[in-house]
Design an enzyme around this catalytic site. Structure first.
Site, PDB file in Angstrom:
ATOM      1  N   PRO A  39      37.922  34.522  42.169  1.00 25.23           N
ATOM      2  CG  PRO A  39      35.705  34.853  42.784  1.00 25.23           C
ATOM      3  CD  PRO A  39      37.032  34.445  43.334  1.00 25.23           C
ATOM      4  CG  ASP A  44      38.722  38.080  45.293  1.00 23.74           C
ATOM      5  OD1 ASP A  44      37.706  37.482  44.911  1.00 23.74           O
ATOM      6  OD2 ASP A  44      39.467  37.640  46.201  1.00 23.74           O
ATOM      7  CG  HIS A  45      32.726  39.261  41.155  1.00 18.26           C
ATOM      8  ND1 HIS A  45      32.081  40.228  41.887  1.00 18.26           N
ATOM      9  CD2 HIS A  45      32.028  39.139  40.011  1.00 18.26           C
ATOM     10  CE1 HIS A  45      31.029  40.665  41.219  1.00 18.26           C
ATOM     11  NE2 HIS A  45      30.979  40.031  40.059  1.00 18.26           N
ATOM     12  NE  ARG A  46      37.826  35.115  46.946  1.00 17.65           N
ATOM     13  CZ  ARG A  46      38.920  34.624  47.523  1.00 17.65           C
ATOM     14  NH1 ARG A  46      38.860  33.453  48.151  1.00 17.65           N
ATOM     15  NH2 ARG A  46      40.067  35.276  47.471  1.00 17.65           N
TER      16      ARG A  46
END
Length: 499
Positions: free
Chosen positions: A293, A469-471
């Protein structure tokens, strides 16, 4: 009866996980004599153009594929007569199935492996060194397996049901192995091309490594174990494998011609086959965009002082002969920001459900080349001084432009910079390189009206964009990294105060 002394050289895997390569150019023709280690062709993989050496002496019997053909890894591409006899009449690649009537008849049953094994001592002890990045010449240290008779002397491609052979080294077969003939002298160990490259980079002699792989193959773990067991005499290279998300295989198995229209106007349209670097880039970008994401943040910054520092460094004797440009200081600013915010230098391990924080920075630089976009990286960039970083950047760019970037140079990156400003655009929303958590886009540096010390003045301004990467990178962490880079470029003295 004896087995025909013809060896089939198979397309090797010259990079981690590559499944195919395109034959760009043949350097030999049927009838030519080749020697152990001689380059016979140039191939283009999904990552780079690579020259392939032949691992034995002999006479070329046939080229199985013409230039421009994409061949799967493990497929025979050239047949070599290793008997040492007179050169046969040259044969065209398309007629590889045709065999002269005088050719030795194929035996009805599999013969023991003594005869192929006896051809090996000529290459033993020759003192050869690996001649290809990611690939080296080798002689098997394992016992030979019996080989099926070659129909009609030799085949154009490996027949169905025949045992596979990796560049002259027989792999496991359902039949019991025949005892190998004794060979005098120490034999070179068996290892795949990426493992040979790893051993070369780490200064490990494969002959001293204890092999634990099947059939005596030296694995990456064996090389790392040898390094760990040896006394450390120099700084350890960055050999920690970075988890890299595999490219999405979607649509890869569908032939390109299946979806092509029956006909089209060639004067109005041009159809370009998707292969090589373009194919790999497409798969990587689709895989990254729909796996991680993405979040992208932007900041516009006054880089006037940074541009003045660039001009001063060009006159510094420490940078004589080195290319000094804004990208050098931007790269250094990002490295300092990562040191201040180390959690951004990480990757997501989906299988293990872990976040892997890297204690090293392999800094990727996106480079536009005639073959397409590639992202080679500078290993251990965090440990380099500014002149060393300038030298590495110069080598990376020149090698990429010449099309000589090796597959290993594009592996194990941790964070990337893409300089879209060279095309005159303000910024972009970059897609993450698979397996990385952040990528910094740098826009064009332009003279713009800017409030400086309470007055509107013309200043050199650029816009930075950071995708992450929003994870594993929260908005707060991503914002701090981007703000730190901007602060350094606005006041480059922070390169010293924050170091």
């Amino acid at each position: 009866m004896t087995q025909a002394p013809v060896r089939e050289f198979k397309m090797p895997d010259v990079g981690e996980g590559l499944t195919e390569a395109e034959i760009l150019k043949w350097y030999v023709q049927p009838g030519d004599t080749v020697t152990d280690g001689q380059v016979v062709c140039e191939v283009e993989t999904a990552k780079a153009a690579v020259e392939l050496p032949i691992p034995y002496d002999g006479v070329v019997r046939a080229l199985h594929f013409p230039e421009g053909t994409t061949v799967d890894v493990g497929t025979s591409i050239i047949a070599v007569d290793v008997s040492g006899g007179a050169a046969p009449e040259p044969e065209a690649p398309a007629a590889a199935e045709a065999v002269p009537a005088a050719a030795a008849p194929a035996p009805a049953v599999a013969v023991p492996a003594e005869q192929p094994a006896e051809a090996e001592p000529a290459a033993v002890g020759s003192g050869r060194q690996p001649v290809l990045v990611g690939y080296g010449v080798s002689t098997s240290a394992t016992r030979r397996r019996p080989r099926k008779p070659a129909p009609d002397g030799f085949a154009r491609q490996t027949l169905e049901g025949d045992r596979t052979e990796l560049n002259g080294h027989a792999q496991a077969t359902p039949t019991a192995p025949a005892p190998a003939a004794p060979v005098a002298g120490a034999l070179r160990p068996l290892a795949k091309p990426p493992v040979r490259k790893l051993a070369k980079d780490l200064g490990v002699d494969l002959a001293t490594v204890t092999a634990t792989g099947p059939d005596g193959i030296v694995t990456r773990e064996d090389v790392h174990a040898a390094v760990a067991a040896a006394p450390k005499t120099s700084e350890e290279p960055a050999a920690v494998p970075a988890p890299v998300a595999p490219p999405a295989p979607a649509a890869a198995a569908t032939p390109a011609t299946a979806s092509a229209p029956v006909s089209y106007d060639t004067a109005r349209e041009t159809r370009i086959p998707v292969k090589g670097v373009r194919k790999a880039t497409a798969a990587a970008m689709v895989g990254s965009a729909f796996t991680a994401p993405h979040v992208t943040e932007f900041v516009t910054v006054d880089v006037t002082r940074t541009m003045k520092l660039v001009e001063e460094l060009k006159q510094d004797k420490e940078f004589t002969g080195l290319r000094v440009n804004p990208l050098l200081l931007i790269a250094k600013a990002l490295l300092v920001a990562i040191r201040r915010n180390p959690d951004v230098n990480a990757s997501w391990d989906e299988a293990a459900q872990e976040i892997v924080v890297k204690h090293y920075v392999n800094l990727g630089i996106a480079a536009a080349t005639p073959r397409g976009l590639i992202v080679p990286n500078i290993k251990d960039a965090h440990a380099k001084t500014l002149p060393q970083l300038a030298e590495s950047l110069g080598e990376l760019v020149s090698t990429a432009r010449d099309g000589k970037t090796s597959p290993s140079a594009m592996q194990a990156g941790t964070v990337t910079i893409t300089n879209v400003g060279v095309f005159g655009v303000d910024t972009g929303t970059p897609i993450l390189n698979p397996g990385e958590s952040a990528i910094l886009a740098v826009g064009a540096i332009k003279l713009q009206p800017w409030v400086h010390k309470g007055k509107v003045k013309p200043r050199q301004v650029t816009t930075l964009a950071l995708s992450f990467d929003h994870r594993l990178v929260d908005g707060e962490l991503g914002s701090r990294v981007l703000a730190d880079v901007a602060a350094i470029l606005e006041q480059p003295k922070r390169l010293i105060s924050w170091a």
